[in-house]
Design a protein around this motif. Structure first.
Motif, PDB file in Angstrom:
ATOM      1  N   LEU A 181     -10.852  -1.219   1.087  1.00 23.40           N
ATOM      2  CA  LEU A 181      -9.479  -1.741   1.057  1.00 23.40           C
ATOM      3  C   LEU A 181      -9.467  -3.225   1.439  1.00 23.40           C
ATOM      4  O   LEU A 181      -8.813  -4.051   0.789  1.00 23.40           O
ATOM      5  CB  LEU A 181      -8.664  -0.935   2.074  1.00 23.40           C
ATOM      6  CG  LEU A 181      -7.174  -0.700   1.864  1.00 23.40           C
ATOM      7  CD1 LEU A 181      -6.858  -0.272   0.441  1.00 23.40           C
ATOM      8  CD2 LEU A 181      -6.677   0.344   2.860  1.00 23.40           C
ATOM      9  N   ASN A 188      -3.712   5.010  -2.722  1.00 22.98           N
ATOM     10  CA  ASN A 188      -4.911   5.811  -2.459  1.00 22.98           C
ATOM     11  C   ASN A 188      -4.846   7.123  -3.241  1.00 22.98           C
ATOM     12  O   ASN A 188      -5.790   7.894  -3.211  1.00 22.98           O
ATOM     13  CB  ASN A 188      -5.067   6.101  -0.963  1.00 22.98           C
ATOM     14  CG  ASN A 188      -3.989   7.003  -0.435  1.00 22.98           C
ATOM     15  OD1 ASN A 188      -2.806   6.815  -0.734  1.00 22.98           O
ATOM     16  ND2 ASN A 188      -4.357   7.998   0.339  1.00 22.98           N
ATOM     17  N   VAL A 205      -3.484  -1.191  -8.459  1.00 15.06           N
ATOM     18  CA  VAL A 205      -4.869  -0.771  -8.264  1.00 15.06           C
ATOM     19  C   VAL A 205      -4.891   0.597  -7.603  1.00 15.06           C
ATOM     20  O   VAL A 205      -4.186   0.833  -6.621  1.00 15.06           O
ATOM     21  CB  VAL A 205      -5.609  -1.783  -7.346  1.00 15.06           C
ATOM     22  CG1 VAL A 205      -7.031  -1.318  -7.053  1.00 15.06           C
ATOM     23  CG2 VAL A 205      -5.623  -3.170  -7.982  1.00 15.06           C
ATOM     24  N   CYS A 206      -5.705   1.506  -8.151  1.00 14.68           N
ATOM     25  CA  CYS A 206      -5.874   2.793  -7.489  1.00 14.68           C
ATOM     26  C   CYS A 206      -7.242   2.810  -6.807  1.00 14.68           C
ATOM     27  O   CYS A 206      -8.261   2.584  -7.440  1.00 14.68           O
ATOM     28  CB  CYS A 206      -5.785   3.921  -8.506  1.00 14.68           C
ATOM     29  SG  CYS A 206      -5.909   5.511  -7.691  1.00 14.68           S
ATOM     30  N   LEU A 207      -7.210   3.047  -5.514  1.00 16.03           N
ATOM     31  CA  LEU A 207      -8.454   3.183  -4.737  1.00 16.03           C
ATOM     32  C   LEU A 207      -8.420   4.576  -4.117  1.00 16.03           C
ATOM     33  O   LEU A 207      -7.905   4.752  -3.009  1.00 16.03           O
ATOM     34  CB  LEU A 207      -8.474   2.165  -3.598  1.00 16.03           C
ATOM     35  CG  LEU A 207      -9.055   0.778  -3.765  1.00 16.03           C
ATOM     36  CD1 LEU A 207      -9.086   0.069  -2.423  1.00 16.03           C
ATOM     37  CD2 LEU A 207     -10.453   0.848  -4.358  1.00 16.03           C
ATOM     38  N   ILE A 211      -1.421  -1.217  -4.178  1.00 19.24           N
ATOM     39  CA  ILE A 211      -2.608  -0.355  -4.108  1.00 19.24           C
ATOM     40  C   ILE A 211      -2.190   1.046  -3.677  1.00 19.24           C
ATOM     41  O   ILE A 211      -1.419   1.202  -2.722  1.00 19.24           O
ATOM     42  CB  ILE A 211      -3.639  -0.906  -3.094  1.00 19.24           C
ATOM     43  CG1 ILE A 211      -4.056  -2.326  -3.477  1.00 19.24           C
ATOM     44  CG2 ILE A 211      -4.870   0.002  -3.023  1.00 19.24           C
ATOM     45  CD1 ILE A 211      -5.010  -2.993  -2.471  1.00 19.24           C
ATOM     46  N   LEU A 228       0.862  -1.185   0.000  1.00 18.98           N
ATOM     47  CA  LEU A 228       0.000   0.000   0.000  1.00 18.98           C
ATOM     48  C   LEU A 228       0.895   1.230   0.000  1.00 18.98           C
ATOM     49  O   LEU A 228       1.776   1.353   0.872  1.00 18.98           O
ATOM     50  CB  LEU A 228      -0.873   0.003   1.266  1.00 18.98           C
ATOM     51  CG  LEU A 228      -2.263  -0.662   1.185  1.00 18.98           C
ATOM     52  CD1 LEU A 228      -2.193  -2.042   0.592  1.00 18.98           C
ATOM     53  CD2 LEU A 228      -2.899  -0.715   2.555  1.00 18.98           C
ATOM     54  N   GLU A 284     -10.759  -5.294  -1.445  1.00 16.94           N
ATOM     55  CA  GLU A 284      -9.767  -5.404  -2.525  1.00 16.94           C
ATOM     56  C   GLU A 284      -8.636  -6.344  -2.102  1.00 16.94           C
ATOM     57  O   GLU A 284      -8.218  -7.215  -2.857  1.00 16.94           O
ATOM     58  CB  GLU A 284      -9.220  -4.004  -2.860  1.00 16.94           C
ATOM     59  CG  GLU A 284      -8.217  -3.972  -3.998  1.00 16.94           C
ATOM     60  CD  GLU A 284      -8.794  -4.443  -5.338  1.00 16.94           C
ATOM     61  OE1 GLU A 284      -9.954  -4.121  -5.644  1.00 16.94           O
ATOM     62  OE2 GLU A 284      -8.060  -5.148  -6.074  1.00 16.94           O
ATOM     63  N   VAL A 292      -0.275  -7.534  -5.262  1.00 15.43           N
ATOM     64  CA  VAL A 292      -0.967  -6.304  -5.677  1.00 15.43           C
ATOM     65  C   VAL A 292      -0.289  -5.081  -5.050  1.00 15.43           C
ATOM     66  O   VAL A 292       0.260  -5.165  -3.950  1.00 15.43           O
ATOM     67  CB  VAL A 292      -2.473  -6.351  -5.276  1.00 15.43           C
ATOM     68  CG1 VAL A 292      -2.666  -6.372  -3.765  1.00 15.43           C
ATOM     69  CG2 VAL A 292      -3.274  -5.208  -5.886  1.00 15.43           C
TER      70      VAL A 292
END
Ligand code: GRF
Length: 203
Positions: free
Chosen positions: A72, A38, A56-58, A36, A8, A75, A34
């Motif tokens: 989150l 934010n 992945v963009c969250l 990720i 993250l 995902e 993955v």
């Protein structure tokens, strides 16, 4: 089967890249399931794509903290990670995340905790006048940079240091410390006694 990491991040992603390099060099027996972010424009996210990783963009802007963490968790569960590495992820986690992955979330912080938690740790160290600072990899709990410490590395503070030069020296130590801490956690060769992470002797 290789152990799986989730990363993250919110920005540059140099710790993520150091972890990826350690895997590539065979120093860390794992795979990155993955990455990720934010933040949509995070450089680390672009690097993850360049490396052919699942990126992945969250976006977190405007999302309530618990709601964000619930997304989150959803995902992350799709990728089934053994360990989740916060690498410059600029958000405090809520119990929603922490309870879903307790004991499996790691963070890296650019000071020798418990000194200088929170933002601008390198500036705090410089202004305080300590002769040594460094970095800490720790388990994440509900507090701010407060969970049990897995690995620390000390770095000298030099007279002519600026926030930038000190940050650079600490960052180099971070890049070595994070893969080491991940390897220990993945190996399972430790026991947590209260706040202490005690290494188990190799058989
Ligand atoms: C590092 O200094 C890390 O300790 C802190 O945020 C910074 C992230 O840098 N939590 P990068 O994105 O890994 O380059």
């Amino acid at each position: 089967m290789k152990k799986k990491l989730a990363i993250l991040l919110s920005g540059r992603g140099s710790n993520f890249e150091a972890i990826a390099r350690a895997i590539e060099a065979g120093k860390l027996n794992a795979e990155i399931a993955v990455v990720i972010s934010n933040r949509p424009g995070a450089r680390g996210l672009d690097r993850a794509k360049e490396l052919g990783l699942e990126a992945v963009c969250l976006p977190s802007r405007g999302v309530a903290r618990e709601d964000y963490d619930a997304r989150l968790v959803d995902e992350l569960k799709r990728h089934n990670p053994d360990v989740i590495c916060l690498a410059g992820f600029m958000r405090l986690l809520t119990p929603v995340m922490i309870e879903a992955f307790r004991g499996r979330i790691l963070n890296i912080h650019p000071s020798l905790l418990p000194a200088f938690p929170g933002l601008d740790a390198q500036r705090q160290a410089l202004e305080h006048g300590v002769r040594f600072s460094g970095c800490t990899v720790h388990f994440v709990d509900e507090g701010l940079d407060s969970g049990p410490i897995i690995v620390q590395a000390a770095v000298p503070v030099k007279d002519g240091d600026t926030v930038e030069s000190l940050s650079e020296r600490i960052l180099e130590a971070e890049h070595a410390a994070y893969p080491r801490a991940i390897a220990l956690v993945l190996s399972g060769a430790y026991r947590t006694e209260g706040r202490r992470v005690v290494r188990l002797k190799e058989k």
